[in-house]
Design an enzyme around this catalytic site. Sequence first.
Site, PDB file in Angstrom:
ATOM      1  N   HIS A  16      -3.822   6.126   3.363  1.00  0.00           N
ATOM      2  CA  HIS A  16      -4.507   4.684   2.912  1.00  0.00           C
ATOM      3  C   HIS A  16      -3.782   3.455   3.530  1.00  0.00           C
ATOM      4  O   HIS A  16      -4.612   2.592   4.055  1.00  0.00           O
ATOM      5  CB  HIS A  16      -4.527   4.834   1.396  1.00  0.00           C
ATOM      6  CG  HIS A  16      -5.258   3.678   0.773  1.00  0.00           C
ATOM      7  ND1 HIS A  16      -4.626   2.482   0.364  1.00  0.00           N
ATOM      8  CD2 HIS A  16      -6.492   3.704   0.110  1.00  0.00           C
ATOM      9  CE1 HIS A  16      -5.614   1.738  -0.248  1.00  0.00           C
ATOM     10  NE2 HIS A  16      -6.577   2.544  -0.449  1.00  0.00           N
TER      11      HIS A  16
ATOM     12  N   ASP B 139       1.002  -1.356  -0.047  1.00  0.00           N
ATOM     13  CA  ASP B 139       0.021  -0.231   0.135  1.00  0.00           C
ATOM     14  C   ASP B 139       0.872   1.183   0.050  1.00  0.00           C
ATOM     15  O   ASP B 139       2.119   1.276  -0.473  1.00  0.00           O
ATOM     16  CB  ASP B 139      -1.068  -0.127   1.375  1.00  0.00           C
ATOM     17  CG  ASP B 139      -2.307   0.738   0.851  1.00  0.00           C
ATOM     18  OD1 ASP B 139      -2.387   1.717   0.889  1.00  0.00           O
ATOM     19  OD2 ASP B 139      -3.244  -0.329   0.707  1.00  0.00           O
TER      20      ASP B 139
ATOM     21  N   SER C  48     -10.674  -0.903  -1.169  1.00  0.00           N
ATOM     22  CA  SER C  48      -9.541  -0.843  -0.621  1.00  0.00           C
ATOM     23  C   SER C  48      -9.840  -1.349   0.828  1.00  0.00           C
ATOM     24  O   SER C  48      -8.944  -1.739   1.605  1.00  0.00           O
ATOM     25  CB  SER C  48      -9.227   0.639  -0.572  1.00  0.00           C
ATOM     26  OG  SER C  48      -8.410   1.000  -1.718  1.00  0.00           O
TER      27      SER C  48
END
Length: 1358
Positions: free
Chosen positions: A337, A110, A523
């Site tokens: 994220h 990520d 996600s």
Amino acid sequence: MQPSCTLKGPYVSLHSLSFYSYSSPFLSPHLVTTPNSKRTNLPSKTSVAMPAGSPEIDNDNNNNGALRKFKLNEASFLASLMPKKETAADRFVDAHPEFDGRGVVVAIFDSGVDPAAAGLHVTSDGKPKVLDVIDCTGSGDVDTSAVVKADENGCIRGASGASLTINPSWKNPSGEWHVGYKLIYELLTDTLVSRLKKERKKKWDEKNQEAIAEAVKQLEEFDKKHTKVDEVNLKKTRADLQDRVDYLKKQPDSYDDKGPVIDAVVWHDGEVWRVALDTQNFEGDSSCGKLTDFVPLTNFKIERKYGVFSKLDACTFVTNVYNKGNILSIVTDSSPHGTHVAGITSAFHPKEPLLNGVAPGAQIVSCKIGDSRLGSMETGTGLTRALIAVVEHKCDVINMSYGEYTMFPDYGRFVELVDEVVNKYRVVFVSSAGNNGPALTTLGAPGGTTSSIIGIGAYVSPAMAAGAHALVEAPPEGLEYTWSSRGPTADGDLGVYVSAPGGAVAPVPTWTLQRRQLMNGTSMSSPSACGGVALIISAMKAKGIQVSPYSVRKALENTCAPIGCLPEDKLSNGHGLIQVDKAFEYAQKAADLPCIWYKISISQAGKTTSSTLRGIYLRESSYCDQSTEWTVQVDPQFHEGASNLEQLVPFEECIELRSTGKEVVRAPDYLLLTYNGRSFNVVVDPTKLSDGLHYFEVCGIDCNNPWRGPLFRIPVTITKPKIVKTQPPIITFSGLSFQPGHIERKFIKVPYGATWVEATMRTSGFDTSRRFYIDAVQISPLKRPIKWESNAVFSSPSTKSFTFSVEGGRTMELVIAQFWSSGVGSNEPAVVEFEIAFHGIDVNKDEVILDGSEAPVRVEAQALLSSEKLAPTAKLNKIRVPYRPVDSKLSALSADRDKLPSGKQILALTLTYKFKLEDAAEVKPQIPLLNNRIYDSKFESQFYMISDSNKRVYAMGDVYPDYAKLPKGDYTLQLHLRHENVQYLEKLKQLVLFIERKLEKEAVQLSFYTQPDGPVTGTGSYKTSTLDPGSKEAFYIGPPSKDKLPKNSPEGSVLLGAISYGRPSTVVSDQANDPEKNPVSYQITYQVPPHKADEDKGKNSTSKNSTKSVSERLEEQVRDAKIKVLASLKQGTDDERSEWKKLCITLKTEYPKYTPLLAQILDGLISQEVEDKTHHYEEIIAAADEVVDSIDRVELAKFLSINGDPEDEDFEKTKKMETIRDQLVEALYQKGLALVEVASLKGEMAALAANLDAEVVDKPDGQSSTSSVDLFEETFKELQKWADSKSSKYLTLVMIRERHSGRLGTALKVVNGMIEEDGKKKLYEERISVLEQSGWEHLVVYEKQWMLVRFPPALPLF
């Protein structure tokens, strides 16, 4: 035609980020979701939700938990923020607290994980939560190959030029300190940089205002003291004071904070590599951030320690050292994220257990694949290094919440490496399916398109809606988010294999200044599923069950709770919502069974093709009108290393083949399967099906163990399109009723000849505002999906119109979806009428190529469907110039992080290209072979950097190059290609690259003609006409006239742009003269021909030398050759300088008073580096005097007063005299500079400054000034006579005079003007020196930071 839609980035639906907003709509990597780009898809037609699991929900096993009553309490609210009930993860951990992920290592591919974030410190059993933090992209790499040693005071010179003090307690047996530097903004996210810039600008403004106030005060005091300013020096003084005020006032307009500089020091303490950073520049406080106060770090995995740059940023970083101390990696996250994803997977909050991640006992390895240089987009380098790290750390599971569209599913270099990691090292790979729904075949790679990866869809439960999303009224049942991508893949595979909760309130990095926030997207569903997998593996390990990605996947897929009741719901939800407890029960029961994956390869019977399919996907009408036969090959796949005798030979299974729709899909009843595989045929007959979507499966069931469920599935997807039969072709869908989350899919065969659609959507019958996602998707071979999409909000019943391009003859899926949370709380359904009118102009050329000649190109157009307005327009608005490399370098990369698990070393090919811009422009590099493909490319990675002659980097990029604004100048582009196959790289050593430049004001509008001679005669202009159905019309496209060609368009370059033919309704589209605004445009190119011969070439070639004798000309050529030899001599050593001086004396004796020789001697002296500076500058002064004395300045003035005529016989002599004038100016300039240096060395600067502006008195013949104080002003006055007032040489001495006269404001004004003309490093250094003398420290700091941007010592690492 216009390119298909391509989206890149992490799979996050940005409208859901309730506490935080990203600066870019695409979080950065390859597939992000925004309200305008990605959606969430709800289950098609009727869907039955899974229970939310709160106490207030009445669960009924017979109806999959349909909602009876729903109300949150505090506990269920907190639980909804981190959903685990939906997947039974909470029940599983409650029942088996020791199976909470313990013993499992999860790799997070990520944007990077913050090890300081809440819940990411330790596991539930007290072990370190984060085992390693790795920047796989290289975006945080610092070149620390420079080695220095400390002086007697314990100080070293940092790479930034700063003096650094070493802490005497630091152990360094070698005494060698590796140094490097980094601009801190290069390590931080755009959001954090924006915050820091605001805070730093505020402080800078305060200091600048103080300086302005002081400057204004000085000016006011001067005006009060001197009410009348007549004297020249007083005028200059006042002008200087005004210049200071003006300079300071202008600074905020040009202020551009490039951020502070971090000095890095790396050394080996005898055991490990150590790192220390100096961040004084950032702190703004000399007492903070000192290198000597830094607590040294080492590679994170060794001690698991991290640092924070400053209290201002609150940004966590870790360090890793590679390549024997020559590379330092400073690791920061490129967005929140990754931390959020890691938190969902395994956060542990001992005081807030309801907010724990799914597997709080699991450990994390953070593999940053989001490149900070590219706004967090993933790169091939990052992906490959991440897989290497997975094997090195013996990870059990991978989560990847990144991806993008792909041209080829299950193909590419990354897919090959993933297959190896999964099959050989038994790693379970879980990844997001994508956020491109609700249309079918919108899956992202790699998660939704790769066989060895489990693609996860995003589900939302009523509890999540009411709690995490804070809706007034939750939906009556759980469903797939509207934007969640749907299957099947282009080659027929299901794509979405299972679903998991797609939203959560999870930890975020400390720099966000909050502990956690809400995000949703696939996600989030992927780490939710990944956490579930970690629980299952934790239990399997504890029970001694062999872990295999094959068995874990089978357990997940065959125990899912179904979402929806229709077969085609599987294309949205996969096999359903994962159920951790049931999956583990399955794994326990199957513990003694062989771990096998069943590889499916399908081809159409009787059809030869080089590629096989993974499912049967009948999308086009031709397949839906007849029966087709397909050959299915099933190959059992064992893990690498399986025993031939004990596992492969004994393997034999009796398989029952069951079709879920025998009236449409027929297959044999049974199959005997051995290790070598077996094929069978499937017949699909869709002829009796109704229009629309249909989904079937052929399942392979173990006859001996039917409880196992399907061992493999053959997905069969049929989209039978509706045929448009009306003329003109218009189709209307009326009375469509929508509730929140409802999706309508309509499949239409686009009529042949159609190229665009004009659609109208009318809504009625509702009260509150409604949001709809409208998608139109077509699939073409060897292309990414052609997708048009719109996010339409209706605040009240109204009508909206849309226009988009289509391909005739192909099935188009039209999807209308009411957003899952839109209209919640209202009992009024929205009623929609959607009308589609097909239009088209068919032309005989998909691409128009003008070959560079004067001849036009004939185009033939016809309308096949209805009358259309033919109104061609074409514009060339870009130019592409081809380049080949000027240099190529092949090298082996460091084994630290670039050695594949197979043992193969990755190689790098660096290609260097040179190009020049005559004017500022926006440019973009284009590499047709490699661009626009990451996952579906056989090459590992590419990365480019564009830098100027000072090594300043203006642009970086990889497979998705973007435009960058560059000023005029010379540029170097370096392209870095990586692969382990040297033969591949060798073939690319002469790779052609294009530099594409926007033409802007130079764009060329093309003309159309009815006659082939029109471009020359100017007659027969063509404008518009009406095409009747079936009729054809032709016209000519004229090439651009040569005088309209843009500047700097070399032979072989290509002008390109777009051409359009039709004119949609003005209500729908206003295209004006820009074809790119038309819904349908095609590419048009023009090959730039050879330029015309220079008509003046050879003119005036007859030289005056022709009147000289042969001996005279020979003597001149010998003389010039000797001077050329003198110029070529090196002067690096004392012996070389001695030889040079001897030759100078000889030539001066031979050619006395010859100005070019004396000028060359002066140049040679200037280039010398000697220790005795005073004597050296005195030699320069003497040499300059010799040049000046050799010139007859009276004769020179005479000739320069005459305007030379090229036809005049004296023109050649005038040119010669201009050269002599330049040599005179250079000599006076160098003399002036040397006089200042001598005065400085002799301590005479005060006297020189006092003498500036003094009147120069002519000396009697034979006398001259001897003091450098007098000579400087004399030299300056002489230079004024000959130099252009705007020349850099004159202005340099003006600046020196003003500075040493104390007129610093005027000196700054002069040096700024010089910088605008020629931004040399020396001028910027001079400006910093003047600012220091002015006492404006805030501007000094600002300019010094910019120096490392403008003039870096070296290019950054790739």
